[in-house]
Design a protein around this motif. Structure first.
Motif, PDB file in Angstrom:
ATOM      1  N   VAL A 187       1.595  -3.984  -6.921  1.00 35.73           N
ATOM      2  CA  VAL A 187      -0.463  -4.260  -6.968  1.00 35.73           C
ATOM      3  C   VAL A 187       0.505  -5.161  -5.542  1.00 35.73           C
ATOM      4  N   THR A 188      -0.454  -4.688  -4.844  1.00 31.17           N
ATOM      5  CA  THR A 188      -0.501  -5.059  -3.377  1.00 31.17           C
ATOM      6  C   THR A 188      -2.623  -5.493  -2.877  1.00 31.17           C
ATOM      7  N   GLU A 189      -2.389  -7.049  -2.804  1.00 29.04           N
ATOM      8  CA  GLU A 189      -3.578  -7.400  -2.171  1.00 29.04           C
ATOM      9  C   GLU A 189      -3.216  -7.732  -0.366  1.00 29.04           C
ATOM     10  N   LEU A 190      -4.298  -6.824  -0.397  1.00 31.02           N
ATOM     11  CA  LEU A 190      -5.016  -7.434   1.248  1.00 31.02           C
ATOM     12  C   LEU A 190      -6.240  -7.809   2.071  1.00 31.02           C
ATOM     13  N   ILE A 191      -6.229  -8.774   2.604  1.00 30.12           N
ATOM     14  CA  ILE A 191      -7.392  -9.419   3.139  1.00 30.12           C
ATOM     15  C   ILE A 191      -7.264  -9.365   4.557  1.00 30.12           C
ATOM     16  N   ILE A 192      -7.885  -8.485   4.890  1.00 32.39           N
ATOM     17  CA  ILE A 192      -8.914  -8.197   6.273  1.00 32.39           C
ATOM     18  C   ILE A 192      -9.824  -8.807   6.928  1.00 32.39           C
ATOM     19  N   SER A 193      -9.354  -9.480   8.550  1.00 29.88           N
ATOM     20  CA  SER A 193     -10.622 -10.653   8.404  1.00 29.88           C
ATOM     21  C   SER A 193     -10.272 -11.133  10.544  1.00 29.88           C
ATOM     22  N   PRO A 194     -11.720 -10.986  10.631  1.00 32.36           N
ATOM     23  CA  PRO A 194     -11.587 -11.426  12.087  1.00 32.36           C
ATOM     24  C   PRO A 194     -11.734 -12.329  12.183  1.00 32.36           C
ATOM     25  N   GLY A 195     -11.141 -13.497  11.401  1.00 36.94           N
ATOM     26  CA  GLY A 195     -11.369 -15.226  11.707  1.00 36.94           C
ATOM     27  C   GLY A 195      -9.344 -15.103  11.206  1.00 36.94           C
ATOM     28  N   PRO A 196      -8.904 -16.990  11.012  1.00 37.61           N
ATOM     29  CA  PRO A 196      -7.622 -16.702  10.187  1.00 37.61           C
ATOM     30  C   PRO A 196      -8.000 -16.736   8.526  1.00 37.61           C
ATOM     31  N   ILE A 197      -6.298 -17.164   8.142  1.00 35.69           N
ATOM     32  CA  ILE A 197      -7.004 -16.209   7.040  1.00 35.69           C
ATOM     33  C   ILE A 197      -6.290 -17.420   5.686  1.00 35.69           C
ATOM     34  N   THR A 198      -6.589 -17.905   5.117  1.00 28.36           N
ATOM     35  CA  THR A 198      -6.152 -18.969   4.487  1.00 28.36           C
ATOM     36  C   THR A 198      -5.740 -18.401   2.852  1.00 28.36           C
ATOM     37  N   TYR A 199      -6.283 -19.113   2.213  1.00 28.39           N
ATOM     38  CA  TYR A 199      -5.695 -18.713   1.053  1.00 28.39           C
ATOM     39  C   TYR A 199      -5.221 -16.809   0.773  1.00 28.39           C
ATOM     40  N   THR A 200      -4.039 -16.112   0.232  1.00 29.39           N
ATOM     41  CA  THR A 200      -3.873 -15.076   0.640  1.00 29.39           C
ATOM     42  C   THR A 200      -3.428 -14.374  -0.939  1.00 29.39           C
ATOM     43  N   GLY A 201      -4.164 -14.822  -1.878  1.00 33.75           N
ATOM     44  CA  GLY A 201      -5.516 -14.527  -3.416  1.00 33.75           C
ATOM     45  C   GLY A 201      -6.437 -13.860  -3.220  1.00 33.75           C
ATOM     46  N   VAL A 202      -6.374 -12.422  -3.470  1.00 36.51           N
ATOM     47  CA  VAL A 202      -7.909 -11.832  -3.452  1.00 36.51           C
ATOM     48  C   VAL A 202      -8.751 -12.403  -4.577  1.00 36.51           C
ATOM     49  N   GLU A 203      -9.615 -12.828  -4.414  1.00 36.98           N
ATOM     50  CA  GLU A 203     -10.352 -13.487  -5.638  1.00 36.98           C
ATOM     51  C   GLU A 203     -11.771 -12.789  -5.855  1.00 36.98           C
ATOM     52  N   GLN A 204     -12.504 -11.964  -4.887  1.00 38.75           N
ATOM     53  CA  GLN A 204     -13.458 -11.167  -4.837  1.00 38.75           C
ATOM     54  C   GLN A 204     -13.066  -9.820  -4.777  1.00 38.75           C
ATOM     55  N   PRO A 205     -13.138  -9.047  -4.677  1.00 39.72           N
ATOM     56  CA  PRO A 205     -13.202  -7.704  -4.403  1.00 39.72           C
ATOM     57  C   PRO A 205     -13.968  -7.121  -3.706  1.00 39.72           C
ATOM     58  N   ASP A 206     -13.547  -6.707  -2.048  1.00 40.98           N
ATOM     59  CA  ASP A 206     -14.629  -5.320  -2.444  1.00 40.98           C
ATOM     60  C   ASP A 206     -14.356  -4.184  -1.764  1.00 40.98           C
ATOM     61  N   VAL A 207     -12.805  -4.178  -2.559  1.00 36.79           N
ATOM     62  CA  VAL A 207     -12.946  -2.626  -2.419  1.00 36.79           C
ATOM     63  C   VAL A 207     -11.152  -3.089  -3.432  1.00 36.79           C
ATOM     64  N   VAL A 208     -10.916  -2.144  -4.383  1.00 38.46           N
ATOM     65  CA  VAL A 208     -10.421  -1.558  -6.077  1.00 38.46           C
ATOM     66  C   VAL A 208      -9.632  -0.441  -5.892  1.00 38.46           C
ATOM     67  N   ILE A 209      -8.271  -0.081  -5.875  1.00 38.51           N
ATOM     68  CA  ILE A 209      -8.011   1.601  -5.711  1.00 38.51           C
ATOM     69  C   ILE A 209      -7.184   1.123  -7.112  1.00 38.51           C
ATOM     70  N   GLY A 210      -7.939   1.946  -8.085  1.00 39.51           N
ATOM     71  CA  GLY A 210      -6.880   1.878  -9.995  1.00 39.51           C
ATOM     72  C   GLY A 210      -6.305   3.228  -9.511  1.00 39.51           C
ATOM     73  N   LEU A 211      -4.739   3.535  -9.389  1.00 36.13           N
ATOM     74  CA  LEU A 211      -4.454   4.466  -9.207  1.00 36.13           C
ATOM     75  C   LEU A 211      -4.014   4.951 -10.584  1.00 36.13           C
ATOM     76  N   SER A 212      -3.141   3.724 -11.237  1.00 41.70           N
ATOM     77  CA  SER A 212      -2.791   3.728 -12.419  1.00 41.70           C
ATOM     78  C   SER A 212      -3.065   3.256 -13.848  1.00 41.70           C
ATOM     79  N   GLN A 213      -3.118   3.046 -15.114  1.00 39.92           N
ATOM     80  CA  GLN A 213      -3.527   2.527 -16.148  1.00 39.92           C
ATOM     81  C   GLN A 213      -2.592   0.801 -15.839  1.00 39.92           C
ATOM     82  N   GLU A 214      -1.927   1.026 -15.956  1.00 37.93           N
ATOM     83  CA  GLU A 214      -0.520   0.026 -15.924  1.00 37.93           C
ATOM     84  C   GLU A 214      -1.095  -0.884 -14.947  1.00 37.93           C
ATOM     85  N   GLY A 215      -1.415  -0.043 -13.692  1.00 40.51           N
ATOM     86  CA  GLY A 215      -1.554  -0.738 -12.640  1.00 40.51           C
ATOM     87  C   GLY A 215      -3.357  -1.725 -12.607  1.00 40.51           C
ATOM     88  N   VAL A 216      -4.163  -0.772 -12.991  1.00 38.62           N
ATOM     89  CA  VAL A 216      -5.359  -1.510 -13.296  1.00 38.62           C
ATOM     90  C   VAL A 216      -5.477  -2.618 -14.316  1.00 38.62           C
TER      91      VAL A 216
END
Ligand code: SF4
Lengths: 373, 438
Positions: B310-339
């Motif tokens: 699993v990889t979580e990315l945050i892309i932001s024009p300003g500083p990023i504080t918390y590095t965890g994704v809370e409410q994803p805008d995009v999820v790419i589901g490639l495999s069942q175990e990943g999902v």
């Protein structure tokens, strides 16, 4: 210079190279191995030495030998490796051997989980070796800190001739982030003070000084290093007064100077009744939580992010907590640094929220703890 | 040359201790070699042999029990011009076994003198790794159960190019030490000794007995032909001088205007072998080209080739504080175990969110829009899935464009790897527009 996309471990390697590190030895362990990789790519090509030790004990041992030969040295590991470092860490304290030790913490206890982050070694780094004398622990929150605090760590190791821990975490060491080197703080470099004139004793301090001047093993003046209880001449001693003076100096040389290397961010909000205290990766969730609390709930909260953890920056804690009724300490463990905060702020209400599941503490959890009241 | 013995600290061993001979033998050897005090480092460890450094007026490093070889290696690599001599007893040999093996394999130019007196003198005469089974020592019956190790055989089989076994009572002791110290590489001297205070009390042995016992063992007398090779330090300097600095930590400059200026949270849910984390890097690289700030937090099992990735990315024009994704805008589901690993994410998504999934992967209940892609139709292999999905995402221009992705690829890969990656993009481009799942 453009923008880099590096993980915390690479940023530490960059800081080390900037700080003049010439010798690095480590034994591979997740989540610290990418630092070994980065140093291996960076250092030998620049004329330095990187060794992969046969184990952790050897890795720190190589560094101590090299440091006494005048090199600036660093090693890196995670909790299980710090356990094996212990005896040599107390040697570095006793023998006043500069060394930077990066602990990329992972979920413990014991072997734990190699790919899950934690801050479970916060007391261990301070108290995990025989004798109980102080050392320095700095804690980065992101890749920028990884660079800057590594430079500080080298400077402090040189200035005080002692081991300095960098308390990283899988969530920092292996998380990638953009890093704009143009805006990163690059502290001026400090080298250990050399003995210049007069007769030399390896552990003799000049009047008014607490750190002995250094000469490297291998120069024209003979140098002794020893792990045994020693006097200024570096020979074993049984003289109780010499011993007492010696250990008190080892304590004083670091603890009396903490205000000169207390790194922290204090974000004060008007009318805040609560102070959040955090370090490492959790400090970022705390920052996000403070924003949410103010924006969505109208609740102002102040935030103290400690980047110098040991010695405990008592003065900063006292000042930051002056105006609040409640302090909330946030840690990725079951409650460790909170003991220090409670000791320093004995008259205040000090609450704790922690988690040790391999998952980050989320801003939502912090908001909930604050609103619990 | 003058003696390098310390006039202020004469040896203080028990009367009759054979260590006295070793000290004098070493001093004579150093004199014969014409070495000056500041050219020699004596590295010692713990126990009676650990007093050696104090009897010499040279550079000295007295460290932890069994670790002397490690400090010595650090010193020697930093200062190849110094003569670094390590002394330890059979105690240090046993406790530091791993370091002995490493030193033999490595062949750094150090000399190791093991003052082997078959017991721990200082702590009360307990058995060591060289105590014979039939000896009577302070460890009760325990030593009768363990076989003593032959240092010389072990050292030679671990690769030491110079191994000598000698009795401390030998007349040519200093000559043997000269040979060992002058040898260009790692040299081991197994110096059979007698501890009158402890061992001799219950095991009456004489120098003659030592000779007889040694005669029963394989002879080691200097160079081990099969282990002859170049010295480590010189090898190291030769090889390291040829390395190129990589990466150069130069960074990249902003090339594109960001197609969207808002913060985006993205998660790729897949399995080991789908190059999920590499795809995350590419996405990040593309965003960096548009001057955005990015964090990428990875989660995978310790088994490199198996399990969810699993990889979580945050892309932001300003500083990023918390590095965890809370409410994803995009999820790419490639495999069942990943999902399955990222199951909680879906219920947190809003109707603005988009889920891109490979055909057949079951997506948990979510308010987000689900877009299914039939990667098989474009013969996309497992290891190409994540990259192919990025190119599908790039069609939407949010948060990256095809141009940004291609450029990120060119920055990351070269040669064959790049050709292959560009081919994946081409094949993915042949796929029809994705079908929206009701
Ligand atoms: S205890 Fe044994 S080895 Fe140690 S000094 Fe006495 S006789 Fe020598």
């Amino acid at each position: 210079m453009g923008v880099l996309f590096v993980d915390g471990n690479q940023a530490v390697a960059m800081g080390a190279i900037y700080a003049g590190c010439t010798f690095f030895a480590a034994y591979p362990i997740t989540p610290a191995s990418t630092l070994l990789e980065a140093m291996l790519k960076a250092l030998p090509a620049r004329g330095g030495i990187v060794l992969q030790g046969e184990d952790e004990i050897a890795s720190i041992g190589y560094c101590l030998g090299a440091s006494m030969a005048g090199m600036k040295t660093m090693t890196a590991t995670s909790g299980p490796g710090v356990s094996l470092y212990s005896e040599n860490v107390s040697f570095a304290i006793a023998g006043e051997i500069p060394i930077v030790i990066v602990n990329v913490m992972r979920q413990g206890p014991s072997t734990g989980s190699a790919t899950r982050g934690a801050d479970g070694d916060i007391q261990f780094m301070r108290w995990g070796c025989s004798g109980g004398l102080p050392l320095i622990v700095l804690a980065p929150t992101d890749v920028r800190d990884c660079f800057t605090l590594t430079v500080h760590a080298f400077n402090l190791a040189e200035r005080f001739r002692c081991p300095v821990f960098l308390a990283s975490n899988k969530e920092i060491g292996m998380t990638y982030e953009t890093l704009d080197m143009d805006t990163v703080e690059k502290p001026p470099l400090i080298d250990r003070a050399s003995h210049t004139s007069g007769s030399f004793l390896p552990f003799q301090v000049d009047t008014g000084q607490d750190v002995p001047a250094f000469l490297a093993i291998g120069g024209p003046t003979l140098v002794r290093q020893t792990s045994s209880t020693h006097g200024p001449d570096g020979y074993i001693t049984a003289d109780p007064s010499l011993i007492q003076v010696g250990v008190e100096r080892l304590q004083r040389k670091i603890e009396a100077k903490v205000s000169s290397f207390t790194y922290y961010d204090l974000q004060e909000m008007k009318d805040a009744r609560i102070l959040l205290v955090a370090y490492g990766i959790t400090a970022r969730a705390a920052r996000a939580a403070a924003e949410v609390l103010f924006r969505d709930r109208g609740t102002p909260s102040s935030l103290l992010v400690l980047k110098t953890l040991w010695p405990v920056p008592e003065r900063v804690l006292l000042t930051a907590a002056e105006k609040v009724d409640r302090v909330l300490v946030l840690e990725m463990n079951l409650g460790q640094y909170v003991y220090e905060v409670r000791r320093v702020l004995a008259a205040k209400r000090v609450d704790f929220y922690g988690k040790m599941s391999g998952q980050l503490i989320t801003p939502a959890e912090i908001v909930r703890e604050v609103l619990r009241g | 040359m003058a003696s390098l013995l310390n006039p202020h600290r004469p040896p203080v061993f028990c009367p009759g201790c054979s260590h006295d001979r070793s000290v004098r033998g070493l001093d004579r050897a150093l004199q014969e070699m014409g070495l000056k005090a500041d050219e020699v480092v004596i590295v010692s460890d713990i126990g009676c042999s650990g007093l050696f450094d104090t009897f010499f007026q040279t550079h000295a490093f007295h460290g932890l029990h069994g670790r002397a070889l490690t400090y010595a290696a650090g010193i020697k690599l930093s200062r190849p011009d110094l003569k670094v001599i390590v002394t330890m007893g059979d105690g240090g040999l046993g406790i530091g076994g791993a370091h002995l093996l490493a030193a033999c394999r490595r062949n750094l130019d150090l000399t190791l003198l093991v003052l082997n007196n078959f017991n721990f003198g200082m702590t009360g005469g307990q058995f060591s790794c060289t105590t014979p089974e039939q000896s009577s020592v302070a460890s009760g019956f325990l030593n009768a159960l363990e076989r003593p190790m032959d240092l010389c055989t072990v050292a030679a089989s671990a690769g030491a190019p110079f191994v000598t076994r000698a009795s401390v009572y030998q007349k040519d002791l200093s000559r043997l030490i000269v040979e060992a110290v002058s040898f260009d590489g790692f040299s081991v001297v197994d110096l059979w000794s007698i501890c009158p205070a402890r061992y001799l009390k219950r095991n009456p042995i004489s120098p003659k007995d030592i000779e007889r016992a040694m005669a029963k063992l394989p002879v080691f007398h200097g160079p081990v032909a099969t282990n002859a090779r170049n010295e480590y330090g010189r090898n190291y300097r030769q090889k390291s001088g040829r390395q190129t600095v990589d990466p150069d930590w130069k960074g990249v400059d902003k090339l594109y205007e960001p197609p969207v200026k808002e913060r985006r949270e993205l998660v790729l849910l897949g399995s080991a072998g789908e190059r999920v984390i590499t795809a995350g890097h590419l996405l990040a690289g593309a965003a960096v080209l548009a001057g955005m700030r990015v964090t990428q937090k990875n989660d995978y099992n310790i088994t490199v080739m198996r399990g969810p990735s699993v990889t979580e990315l945050i892309i932001s024009p300003g500083p990023i504080t918390y590095t965890g994704v809370e409410q994803p805008d995009v999820v790419i589901g490639l495999s069942q175990e990943g999902v399955n690993r990222g199951r909680d994410l879906f219920e947190r998504m809003t109707s603005w969110g988009r889920v891109f999934s490979t055909m057949g992967v079951e997506i948990p209940a979510t308010s987000a829009q689900i877009l299914e892609v039939d990667l098989k139709a474009a013969r996309i292999k497992k290891k190409e899935r994540a990259l192919a999905m990025l190119s599908i995402l790039a069609r939407t221009g949010d948060p990256l464009t095809g141009q940004m992705l291609t450029r990120a690829l060119e920055q990351t890969f070269h040669g064959k790897r790049l050709t292959e990656a560009l081919d994946v993009l081409q094949r993915a481009a042949t796929l029809p527009g994705f079908q929206e799942k009701p």
